[in-house]
Design an enzyme around this catalytic site. Structure first.
Site, short mmCIF file in Angstrom:
data_model
loop_
_atom_site.label_atom_id
_atom_site.label_comp_id
_atom_site.label_asym_id
_atom_site.label_seq_id
_atom_site.Cartn_x
_atom_site.Cartn_y
_atom_site.Cartn_z
N ARG A 104 46.36 91.34 68.56
CA ARG A 104 46.85 92.60 68.20
C ARG A 104 48.28 92.74 68.28
O ARG A 104 48.18 93.98 67.50
CB ARG A 104 47.39 92.37 69.85
N GLU A 142 46.43 85.58 71.15
CA GLU A 142 46.29 87.09 70.87
C GLU A 142 47.06 87.93 70.07
O GLU A 142 47.47 89.00 70.56
CB GLU A 142 46.83 87.00 72.86
N ASP A 168 32.40 85.15 71.78
CA ASP A 168 32.09 86.83 70.90
C ASP A 168 33.34 86.56 69.63
O ASP A 168 31.97 86.85 68.98
CB ASP A 168 32.35 87.18 71.87
N THR A 193 38.84 92.73 65.51
CA THR A 193 38.27 92.61 67.11
C THR A 193 39.36 93.12 68.45
O THR A 193 39.13 93.68 69.23
CB THR A 193 38.50 90.91 67.59
N GLU A 252 34.21 97.18 74.93
CA GLU A 252 33.32 96.87 73.58
C GLU A 252 32.27 97.77 73.84
O GLU A 252 31.32 97.83 72.69
CB GLU A 252 32.81 95.24 74.83
#
Ligand code: DMJ
Length: 450
Positions: A119, A115, A242, A441, A357
């Site tokens: 980010r 994460e 994913d 992502t 998404e």
């Protein structure tokens, strides 16, 4: 009489709302302007009620930090490039200033490597590339060095958590997404700082993971990073797996590394062969990684990233068909649920986390096909989100998409991704073109400047 009753019944029956009129240049500009307004609304609520903290809880009007007593300025770092790209200069300046004045990684706290990478590392790198300010790169480098010990496992696959101050690690049960979604950020950091170790460690993790796929070419969903053994053999394209696929393709596009191209080709072929499911449309469900036997018919908000990646990889046919399925999921419950059983067309996990998404996929498909259907789709979804998730203090998640009961959280990715992709989809003259950048992502655009 019977015929009259039937006529009345049909006339009064609820029918799906008429699709919005085909977008014109002017209506797209107006929509883009509205997205700017909603970004300002969200940012101002964060600034008013959660300033200096990670995220805002819009209903209780309180702040939320991911790690008690520590702030990593998740919302400002995640939002800065969106504020810049959407032209919100004053707000971007506020974000820039608070990051440069207050962000400190010298914290005795175990953070999630994945994460924090997507980010914060991604956000700082794109902030550096968009502004040219070397201080963002210095912060990214410092963060990268503090995260590096995560990769010191016997297999080279990273531990889940790493302590930013001590470098201690924990969490040997990980998954393909957390292991395989690091290369765009660490690789960009390596290229910009000329410190190859960042690329080498993240690539080794991806290679070690890929090497453990089953003979069918599929990954499972949980793996022990010390032994390299799979702990759960379910294979799908949802949360936990994913973005491993996403980074194989995007890693190839950003770095031109032929190993990644080969891994992407192998991964995509296995997915299309074993995970794809024809069930009143194209879906990607869940199978056993060894036998390919179907174990569930679930697809959800996270799976909806796949049309974007298929389109980017050149498979427009599957991308288009899958996006139609995703949109059916959205309209079936009047905003997509977290998880849908697509054989029964029933939500099995009913929250909506303000996820991007499906919008991201509409944006990619519009870019590659120029088909205005995707703008119409985007418009309908935007109106639904505004109607159901807007609050006086920013936007909030839904606990239940059927009742539209609101929860109390504005995740930073709503500003980083959801609003950014809406804007890029609508804007007649977008501030950047997909061909010039690779989005990580978390929707942070990375540019190959080396
Ligand atoms: C984001 O943090 C990223 O897009 C990640 O890849 C998946 N989850 C959220 C958005 O849904």
């Amino acid at each position: 009489m019977k015929a009259l009753a039937l006529l009345l019944l049909v006339a009064c029956a609820p029918h799906p709302p008429a699709p919005p009129a085909p977008p014109t240049r002017a209506s797209r500009a107006e929509l883009a302007g509205r997205v700017q307004g909603e970004l300002r609304h969200s940012w101002q609520a964060y600034r008013r009620l959660a300033w200096g903290h990670d995220e805002l809880n819009p209903l209780s009007r309180t702040a939320h930090d991911w790690y008690p007593g520590v702030t990593l300025l998740m919302t400002p770092v995640d939002s800065l490039d969106t504020l810049l790209l959407l032209g919100l200069r004053e707000e971007a300046e506020e974000a820039r200033a608070v990051i440069l004045e207050r962000l400190s990684f010298d914290q005795d706290v175990f953070v999630k490597n994945f994460e924090i990478t997507i980010r914060l590392l991604g956000g700082l790198l794109s902030a550096h590339q968009l502004t040219g300010d070397a201080r963002f790169l210095a912060l990214a480098r410092e963060l990268g060095r503090r995260l590096l010990p995560a990769f010191d496992s016997p297999t080279g696959m990273p531990y889940v958590d790493v302590n930013l101050r001590t470098g201690k690690v924990r969490g040997k049960k990980s998954n393909p997404a957390e292991i395989g979604t690091l290369l765009l950020e660490f690789g960009t950091l390596a290229r910009l700082t000329k410190e190859e170790v960042f690329y080498a460690k993240a690539k080794q993790a991806l290679v070690a993971l890929h090497a453990r796929r089953s003979p069918l070419g599929l990954p499972g969903s949980t793996i022990d990073v010390e032994t390299g053994q799979w702990l759960d053999r379910k294979s799908h394209v949802g949360g936990g797996i994913d973005s491993y696929y996403e980074y194989l393709l995007k890693g190839w596009l950003l770095f031109g590394d032929p190993d990644l191209k080969k891994m992407w080709d192998e991964g995509a072929a296995a997915l299309n062969r074993h995970v794809a499911d024809e069930a009143g449309g194209l879906w990607y469900g869940e199978v056993d990684m060894d036998t390919g036997a179907r174990t569930a018919s679930e697809f959800g908000a996270l799976h909806a990233f796949l049309p974007a990646v298929l389109a980017l990889g050149g498979d427009l046919e599957r991308a288009r068909r899958l996006q139609e399925s995703s949109y059916r999921m959205w309209t079936a419950t009047g905003i997509e649920p977290e998880v849908l059983d697509y054989r029964r067309m029933r939500g099995t996990s009913l929250g909506y986390q303000l996820r991007p998404e499906i919008v991201e996929s509409a944006y990619y498909l519009h870019h590659f096909t120029r088909d205005e259907r995707y703008v119409q789709m985007g418009q309908a979804m935007f109106e639904d989100v505004v109607r159901a998730c807007r609050t006086e203090a920013g936007y909030t998640v839904l606990d239940d998409v059927l009742t539209k009961k609101q929860g109390d959280r504005m995740p930073s990715f709503f500003l980083a991704e959801t609003l950014k992709y809406f804007y890029l989809l609508f804007a007649p003259e977008p501030p950047l073109e997909l061909g010039q950048v690779v989005f990580n992502t978390e929707a942070h655009p990375l540019r190959r400047t080396w």
